[in-house]
Design a protein around this motif. Structure first.
Motif, mmCIF file in Angstrom:
data_model
loop_
_atom_site.group_PDB
_atom_site.id
_atom_site.type_symbol
_atom_site.label_atom_id
_atom_site.label_comp_id
_atom_site.label_asym_id
_atom_site.label_seq_id
_atom_site.Cartn_x
_atom_site.Cartn_y
_atom_site.Cartn_z
ATOM 1 N N ASN A 183 0.811 -1.213 0.000
ATOM 2 C CA ASN A 183 0.000 0.000 0.000
ATOM 3 C C ASN A 183 0.847 1.268 0.000
ATOM 4 N N VAL A 184 1.685 1.420 1.020
ATOM 5 C CA VAL A 184 2.415 2.684 1.166
ATOM 6 C C VAL A 184 3.488 2.831 0.084
ATOM 7 N N LEU A 185 4.430 1.901 0.047
ATOM 8 C CA LEU A 185 5.523 2.022 -0.922
ATOM 9 C C LEU A 185 5.014 1.921 -2.353
ATOM 10 N N GLY A 186 4.084 0.997 -2.608
ATOM 11 C CA GLY A 186 3.543 0.866 -3.958
ATOM 12 C C GLY A 186 2.913 2.159 -4.442
ATOM 13 N N SER A 187 2.152 2.818 -3.573
ATOM 14 C CA SER A 187 1.498 4.073 -3.957
ATOM 15 C C SER A 187 2.508 5.184 -4.198
ATOM 16 N N LEU A 188 3.519 5.257 -3.337
ATOM 17 C CA LEU A 188 4.511 6.323 -3.488
ATOM 18 C C LEU A 188 5.365 6.133 -4.730
ATOM 19 N N ARG A 189 5.655 4.879 -5.063
ATOM 20 C CA ARG A 189 6.422 4.619 -6.282
ATOM 21 C C ARG A 189 5.597 4.943 -7.533
ATOM 22 N N LEU A 190 4.300 4.645 -7.494
ATOM 23 C CA LEU A 190 3.448 5.006 -8.632
ATOM 24 C C LEU A 190 3.380 6.519 -8.776
ATOM 25 N N LEU A 191 3.273 7.216 -7.650
ATOM 26 C CA LEU A 191 3.273 8.680 -7.682
ATOM 27 C C LEU A 191 4.561 9.200 -8.290
ATOM 28 N N GLU A 192 5.682 8.630 -7.873
ATOM 29 C CA GLU A 192 6.989 9.083 -8.369
ATOM 30 C C GLU A 192 7.181 8.763 -9.844
ATOM 31 N N LEU A 193 6.904 7.526 -10.223
ATOM 32 C CA LEU A 193 7.224 7.075 -11.574
ATOM 33 C C LEU A 193 6.241 7.570 -12.624
ATOM 34 N N SER A 194 5.105 8.085 -12.189
ATOM 35 C CA SER A 194 4.132 8.601 -13.157
ATOM 36 C C SER A 194 4.294 10.095 -13.419
ATOM 37 N N ALA A 195 5.222 10.743 -12.724
ATOM 38 C CA ALA A 195 5.460 12.177 -12.928
ATOM 39 C C ALA A 195 5.880 12.423 -14.375
ATOM 40 N N PRO A 196 5.487 13.569 -14.951
ATOM 41 C CA PRO A 196 4.815 14.726 -14.338
ATOM 42 C C PRO A 196 3.299 14.732 -14.550
ATOM 43 N N ARG A 197 2.701 13.580 -14.828
ATOM 44 C CA ARG A 197 1.269 13.522 -15.111
ATOM 45 C C ARG A 197 0.432 13.979 -13.914
ATOM 46 N N GLN A 198 -0.766 14.456 -14.213
ATOM 47 C CA GLN A 198 -1.720 14.743 -13.147
ATOM 48 C C GLN A 198 -1.971 13.467 -12.355
ATOM 49 N N PHE A 199 -2.112 13.601 -11.034
ATOM 50 C CA PHE A 199 -2.299 12.441 -10.155
ATOM 51 C C PHE A 199 -3.454 12.735 -9.212
ATOM 52 N N ILE A 200 -4.494 11.917 -9.292
ATOM 53 C CA ILE A 200 -5.664 12.041 -8.415
ATOM 54 C C ILE A 200 -5.688 10.818 -7.504
ATOM 55 N N PHE A 201 -5.737 11.051 -6.206
ATOM 56 C CA PHE A 201 -5.649 9.969 -5.231
ATOM 57 C C PHE A 201 -6.987 9.758 -4.539
ATOM 58 N N MET A 202 -7.439 8.503 -4.516
ATOM 59 C CA MET A 202 -8.645 8.161 -3.779
ATOM 60 C C MET A 202 -8.264 7.974 -2.315
ATOM 61 N N SER A 203 -8.437 9.023 -1.535
ATOM 62 C CA SER A 203 -8.116 8.979 -0.115
ATOM 63 C C SER A 203 -9.362 8.537 0.651
ATOM 64 N N THR A 204 -9.556 9.024 1.846
ATOM 65 C CA THR A 204 -10.690 8.616 2.673
ATOM 66 C C THR A 204 -10.940 9.647 3.747
ATOM 67 N N ILE A 205 -12.194 9.765 4.182
ATOM 68 C CA ILE A 205 -12.507 10.657 5.293
ATOM 69 C C ILE A 205 -11.904 10.108 6.584
ATOM 70 N N ALA A 206 -11.453 8.835 6.556
ATOM 71 C CA ALA A 206 -10.824 8.222 7.733
ATOM 72 C C ALA A 206 -9.432 8.762 8.019
ATOM 73 N N VAL A 207 -8.946 9.712 7.216
ATOM 74 C CA VAL A 207 -7.718 10.419 7.603
ATOM 75 C C VAL A 207 -7.989 11.259 8.843
ATOM 76 N N HIS A 208 -9.268 11.410 9.195
ATOM 77 C CA HIS A 208 -9.662 12.161 10.387
ATOM 78 C C HIS A 208 -10.144 11.218 11.482
ATOM 79 N N HIS A 209 -9.787 11.532 12.700
ATOM 80 C CA HIS A 209 -10.362 10.870 13.872
ATOM 81 C C HIS A 209 -10.375 11.837 15.050
ATOM 82 N N ASP A 210 -9.200 12.318 15.417
ATOM 83 C CA ASP A 210 -9.081 13.238 16.549
ATOM 84 C C ASP A 210 -9.387 14.646 16.051
#
Length: 306
Positions: free
Chosen positions: A95-122
């Motif tokens: 998940n983490v490394l795979g996503s970051l490598r895709l972000l890096e290797l796909s540059a300079p293309r536009q990149f849209i990430f499906m995140s989540t409202i679960a980045v929030h809790h506190d």
């Protein structure tokens, strides 16, 4: 535009592929050979076979594409396998490394990430219970932490390398999943049908699949989306509310626990997302009920209900 889309065979991914094609785009999907890729093939200009963490296929995957939408995630590590030996390693690599490598290797293309409202809790008190996209990301689970960590790298790409990156943060997404038993409400309907009771407390925030796909489609090629995150939350409902709706549709009278508070502790400001074309975020409980009617009809048709 030609768009490289991960997770194209899943619920969100397959719905998104159809919407992108309807909007005039071409979709190039990354799929596992073991997935049901045949069902999505008619909507894809090209399929690349490989795992989301296999960077050896990334070059072929993004070749000729103008934009990358990263929607896939290895969910098994969060659904019972995370605490098993090797679970952390699988999560960090897949998940983490795979996503970051895709972000890096796909540059300079536009990149849209499906995140989540679960980045929030506190939730910090200065926001007064109404959380906008500027609230700090303070999750309480590794799923939210994974999404938050990738978001941090999105902003570094945007502000450090002048790249068009953005994130959408849906809550629980409802609609009819191709895998019917994974649709929100399925387990509730089965339980009240078989046991005539539903006693689960608390609830959750929900958003319809059409709003999610509309939001992502509106970001494609959109320079105003650069460096932006978008909260996608439509309504709050107790699990008991869903059970009561389902019971009324099915015309049965199970025992249902409605003792939890009817309103959430915090709400989300969705004004930014509502400004995107095609994004409604106004279905409320009526939308959830319409979904349950459709779900119950589908379950009866497939003889999962009497």
């Amino acid at each position: 535009m030609r768009i490289a889309l991960t997770g194209v065979t899943g619920f969100i991914g397959s719905s998104l592929a159809r919407r992108l094609v309807d909007a005039g785009h071409e979709v190039c999907g990354l799929v596992r050979e073991t997935s049901n890729w045949q069902s999505i093939q008619p909507y894809c200009h090209r399929l690349t076979f490989g795992e989301q963490a296999d960077e050896t296929v990334f070059h072929d995957f993004v070749a000729g594409c103008d934009c990358v939408i990263h929607n896939s995630v290895d969910r098994e590590v969060f659904e019972g396998g995370y605490d098993r030996r090797g679970g952390y390693r699988r999560h960090f690599i897949g998940n983490v490394l795979g996503s970051l490598r895709l972000l890096e290797l796909s540059a300079p293309r536009q990149f849209i990430f499906m995140s989540t409202i679960a980045v929030h809790h506190d939730m910090r008190p200065r926001w007064g219970g109404v959380i906008d996209e500027d609230h700090p990301l303070r999750p309480n689970h590794m799923y939210g932490a994974y999404k938050a960590s990738v978001e941090a790298h999105l902003w570094a790409e945007c502000f450090g390398r002048d790249r068009n990156t953005s994130a959408v943060r849906p809550c629980q997404v409802y609609g009819i999943d191709p895998k019917l038993d994974q649709s929100i409400g399925y387990s509730i309907v089965r339980q009240i049908d078989e046991e005539r009771e539903y006693l689960k407390k608390r609830g959750g925030k929900f958003v319809h699949i059409d709003d999610v796909t509309a939001a992502v489609t509106a970001l494609v090629g959109n320079e105003a989306a650069r460096g932006q995150a978008y909260n996608l939350v439509d309504s709050y409902a107790r699990w008991g509310d869903l059970a009561q709706m389902a019971a009324e549709i099915m015309q049965i009278r199970p025992e249902i626990d409605l003792s939890s508070p009817a309103e959430p502790d915090n709400t989300f400001d969705v004004g930014k997302a509502r400004s995107l074309p095609g994004v409604r975020l106004d279905r409320g409980h009526a939308g959830l009920r319409a979904h349950l009617e459709e779900l119950i009809g589908a379950m009866k048709k497939t003889q999962l209900l009497g």
